[in-house]
Design a protein around this motif. Sequence first.
Motif, PDB file in Angstrom:
ATOM      1  N   THR A  12      -9.940   3.255 -11.647  1.00 51.60           N
ATOM      2  CA  THR A  12      -8.733   3.372 -12.466  1.00 51.60           C
ATOM      3  C   THR A  12      -7.707   4.276 -11.798  1.00 51.60           C
ATOM      4  OG1 THR A  12     -10.050   3.051 -14.455  1.00 51.60           O
ATOM      5  CG2 THR A  12      -7.866   4.005 -14.745  1.00 51.60           C
ATOM      6  N   LEU A  15      -6.017   2.400  -9.029  1.00 49.08           N
ATOM      7  CA  LEU A  15      -5.002   1.475  -9.526  1.00 49.08           C
ATOM      8  C   LEU A  15      -3.750   2.216  -9.980  1.00 49.08           C
ATOM      9  CD1 LEU A  15      -7.285  -1.017 -11.485  1.00 49.08           C
ATOM     10  CD2 LEU A  15      -6.197  -1.338  -9.249  1.00 49.08           C
ATOM     11  N   ILE A  16      -3.918   3.366 -10.604  1.00 52.06           N
ATOM     12  CA  ILE A  16      -2.770   4.182 -11.005  1.00 52.06           C
ATOM     13  C   ILE A  16      -2.018   4.664  -9.770  1.00 52.06           C
ATOM     14  CG2 ILE A  16      -2.086   6.364 -12.092  1.00 52.06           C
ATOM     15  CD1 ILE A  16      -4.393   5.912 -14.082  1.00 52.06           C
ATOM     16  N   SER A  17      -2.746   5.029  -8.733  1.00 52.02           N
ATOM     17  CA  SER A  17      -2.123   5.465  -7.490  1.00 52.02           C
ATOM     18  C   SER A  17      -1.294   4.345  -6.878  1.00 52.02           C
ATOM     19  CB  SER A  17      -3.200   5.933  -6.510  1.00 52.02           C
ATOM     20  OG  SER A  17      -2.633   6.276  -5.286  1.00 52.02           O
ATOM     21  N   ILE A  18      -1.823   3.127  -6.895  1.00 50.01           N
ATOM     22  CA  ILE A  18      -1.067   1.981  -6.374  1.00 50.01           C
ATOM     23  C   ILE A  18       0.204   1.768  -7.182  1.00 50.01           C
ATOM     24  CG2 ILE A  18      -1.118  -0.533  -6.113  1.00 50.01           C
ATOM     25  CD1 ILE A  18      -4.100  -0.232  -5.418  1.00 50.01           C
ATOM     26  N   CYS A  19       0.096   1.858  -8.497  1.00 47.77           N
ATOM     27  CA  CYS A  19       1.281   1.688  -9.360  1.00 47.77           C
ATOM     28  C   CYS A  19       2.316   2.772  -9.090  1.00 47.77           C
ATOM     29  CB  CYS A  19       0.880   1.697 -10.826  1.00 47.77           C
ATOM     30  SG  CYS A  19      -0.020   0.233 -11.342  1.00 47.77           S
ATOM     31  N   CYS A  20       1.864   4.002  -8.928  1.00 44.92           N
ATOM     32  CA  CYS A  20       2.801   5.093  -8.652  1.00 44.92           C
ATOM     33  C   CYS A  20       3.503   4.900  -7.305  1.00 44.92           C
ATOM     34  CB  CYS A  20       2.073   6.439  -8.670  1.00 44.92           C
ATOM     35  SG  CYS A  20       1.561   6.967 -10.300  1.00 44.92           S
ATOM     36  N   CYS A  22       4.045   2.065  -5.827  1.00 47.44           N
ATOM     37  CA  CYS A  22       4.966   0.922  -5.941  1.00 47.44           C
ATOM     38  C   CYS A  22       6.251   1.306  -6.664  1.00 47.44           C
ATOM     39  CB  CYS A  22       4.289  -0.233  -6.673  1.00 47.44           C
ATOM     40  SG  CYS A  22       3.052  -1.077  -5.683  1.00 47.44           S
ATOM     41  N   HIS A  23       6.165   2.281  -7.553  1.00 44.69           N
ATOM     42  CA  HIS A  23       7.336   2.722  -8.309  1.00 44.69           C
ATOM     43  C   HIS A  23       8.010   3.942  -7.688  1.00 44.69           C
ATOM     44  CE1 HIS A  23       6.951  -0.127 -11.569  1.00 44.69           C
ATOM     45  NE2 HIS A  23       5.645   0.143 -11.619  1.00 44.69           N
ATOM     46  N   LYS A  25       6.939   6.872  -6.581  1.00 40.48           N
ATOM     47  CA  LYS A  25       6.515   8.208  -7.016  1.00 40.48           C
ATOM     48  C   LYS A  25       5.335   8.628  -6.134  1.00 40.48           C
ATOM     49  CE  LYS A  25       7.895   7.376 -11.760  1.00 40.48           C
ATOM     50  NZ  LYS A  25       9.133   8.011 -11.815  1.00 40.48           N
ATOM     51  N   GLY A  29       1.229   9.410  -6.813  1.00 39.37           N
ATOM     52  CA  GLY A  29       0.299   8.517  -6.138  1.00 39.37           C
ATOM     53  C   GLY A  29      -0.701   9.285  -5.292  1.00 39.37           C
ATOM     54  N   CYS A  32      -3.185  11.081  -7.626  1.00 39.81           N
ATOM     55  CA  CYS A  32      -4.166  10.135  -8.170  1.00 39.81           C
ATOM     56  C   CYS A  32      -5.170   9.697  -7.108  1.00 39.81           C
ATOM     57  CB  CYS A  32      -3.455   8.919  -8.758  1.00 39.81           C
ATOM     58  SG  CYS A  32      -2.609   9.270 -10.301  1.00 39.81           S
TER      59      CYS A  32
END
Length: 97
Positions: A12, A15-20, A22-23, A25, A29, A32
């Motif tokens: 999890t 995945l949060i690191s990937i989202c950060c 990509c956005h 941040k 990232g 995480c």
Amino acid sequence: METMVLGLLALTFLLISICCLCHKKPVWGMICSVAAMVLTCLTGYSWKELLIGSGKDTTLLGLHRYPAAPMILAILLLAALLLMIVGIIGVARQNKS
């Protein structure tokens, strides 16, 4: 049970690191991904304790008996390391401009 929870938390956080990342941040990232590395190491320790408790061979975290477990841990750790490097590069780019 503890091993599975720690492993899912590590996934999890990855995945949060990937989202950060990509956005745009990179600091979050990177944080995480470091948390994912710590959780992956705790998962490995918990897996080793589980193997010891059940009386099974702990050589290479039970690679001969359970080949998927050490490979998944290695993939999680390498992915977290890669995302941490991407986060460091992102922070360096933000500070440069």
